[in-house]
Scaffold this motif. Structure first.
Motif, PDB file in Angstrom:
ATOM      1  N   PHE A  64      -3.396   5.311   7.743  1.00  0.00           N
ATOM      2  CA  PHE A  64      -2.387   5.180   7.007  1.00  0.00           C
ATOM      3  C   PHE A  64      -1.707   6.660   6.165  1.00  0.00           C
ATOM      4  O   PHE A  64      -0.549   6.618   6.461  1.00  0.00           O
ATOM      5  N   CYS A  65      -2.636   7.299   5.604  1.00  0.00           N
ATOM      6  CA  CYS A  65      -2.112   8.499   4.950  1.00  0.00           C
ATOM      7  C   CYS A  65      -1.276   9.367   6.066  1.00  0.00           C
ATOM      8  O   CYS A  65      -0.514  10.057   5.833  1.00  0.00           O
ATOM      9  N   LYS A 109      -2.125   5.111  -3.433  1.00  0.00           N
ATOM     10  CA  LYS A 109      -3.025   4.020  -3.447  1.00  0.00           C
ATOM     11  C   LYS A 109      -3.895   4.130  -2.506  1.00  0.00           C
ATOM     12  O   LYS A 109      -5.335   3.911  -2.740  1.00  0.00           O
ATOM     13  N   ALA A 110      -3.600   4.442  -1.276  1.00  0.00           N
ATOM     14  CA  ALA A 110      -4.459   4.682  -0.003  1.00  0.00           C
ATOM     15  C   ALA A 110      -5.502   5.773  -0.223  1.00  0.00           C
ATOM     16  O   ALA A 110      -6.396   5.771  -0.108  1.00  0.00           O
ATOM     17  N   LEU A 168       0.881  -1.087   0.174  1.00  0.00           N
ATOM     18  CA  LEU A 168       0.025   0.111   0.135  1.00  0.00           C
ATOM     19  C   LEU A 168       0.864   1.229  -0.054  1.00  0.00           C
ATOM     20  O   LEU A 168       1.798   1.115   0.902  1.00  0.00           O
ATOM     21  N   GLU A 189      -8.019   5.114  -2.927  1.00  0.00           N
ATOM     22  CA  GLU A 189      -9.015   4.159  -2.331  1.00  0.00           C
ATOM     23  C   GLU A 189     -10.015   4.996  -1.446  1.00  0.00           C
ATOM     24  O   GLU A 189     -11.286   4.755  -1.550  1.00  0.00           O
ATOM     25  N   TYR A 228       0.914   5.650  -0.422  1.00  0.00           N
ATOM     26  CA  TYR A 228       0.165   6.737   0.082  1.00  0.00           C
ATOM     27  C   TYR A 228      -0.854   7.202  -1.221  1.00  0.00           C
ATOM     28  O   TYR A 228      -2.049   7.262  -0.857  1.00  0.00           O
ATOM     29  N   GLU A 250      -9.176   3.120   8.476  1.00  0.00           N
ATOM     30  CA  GLU A 250      -7.923   2.566   8.176  1.00  0.00           C
ATOM     31  C   GLU A 250      -6.907   3.311   7.327  1.00  0.00           C
ATOM     32  O   GLU A 250      -5.719   3.631   7.309  1.00  0.00           O
ATOM     33  N   LEU A 251      -7.485   3.569   6.185  1.00  0.00           N
ATOM     34  CA  LEU A 251      -6.774   4.276   4.902  1.00  0.00           C
ATOM     35  C   LEU A 251      -6.495   5.884   5.537  1.00  0.00           C
ATOM     36  O   LEU A 251      -5.308   6.147   5.077  1.00  0.00           O
ATOM     37  N   ARG A 297     -12.902   0.940   6.745  1.00  0.00           N
ATOM     38  CA  ARG A 297     -11.626   0.518   5.650  1.00  0.00           C
ATOM     39  C   ARG A 297     -11.229   2.104   5.436  1.00  0.00           C
ATOM     40  O   ARG A 297      -9.968   2.430   5.489  1.00  0.00           O
TER      41      ARG A 297
END
Length: 68
Positions: A45-46, A10-11, A6, A14, A8, A41-42, A38
């Motif tokens: 992550f970002c 792509k996250a 994954l 999405e 940045y 979570e993304l 989800r």
């Protein structure tokens, strides 16, 4: 099948897709909680990617300042 790493971009892509689906009411109620989870979570992550990049850039800038 190999798990894709994954990134940045792509996250974020999405995340934008999930938000657009929610805004356009394209997600069924049965799937809404899963998609919101989800998205959370993304988002986490970002945020982590941005913070780690900022810290790395600050370190590099400091090293460049110390070199002068």
């Amino acid at each position: 099948m190999a798990k894709q790493e994954l990134t940045y971009n792509k996250a974020f892509a999405e995340l934008e897709k999930i938000v657009a689906c929610i805004e356009n009411e394209e997600i069924e109620i049965d799937n809404l909680a899963k998609q919101v989870k989800r998205a959370a979570e993304l988002l986490a992550f970002c945020k982590e990617k941005l913070h780690s990049s900022e810290a790395e850039i600050s370190k590099i800038m400091k090293e460049m300042g110390d070199a002068n």
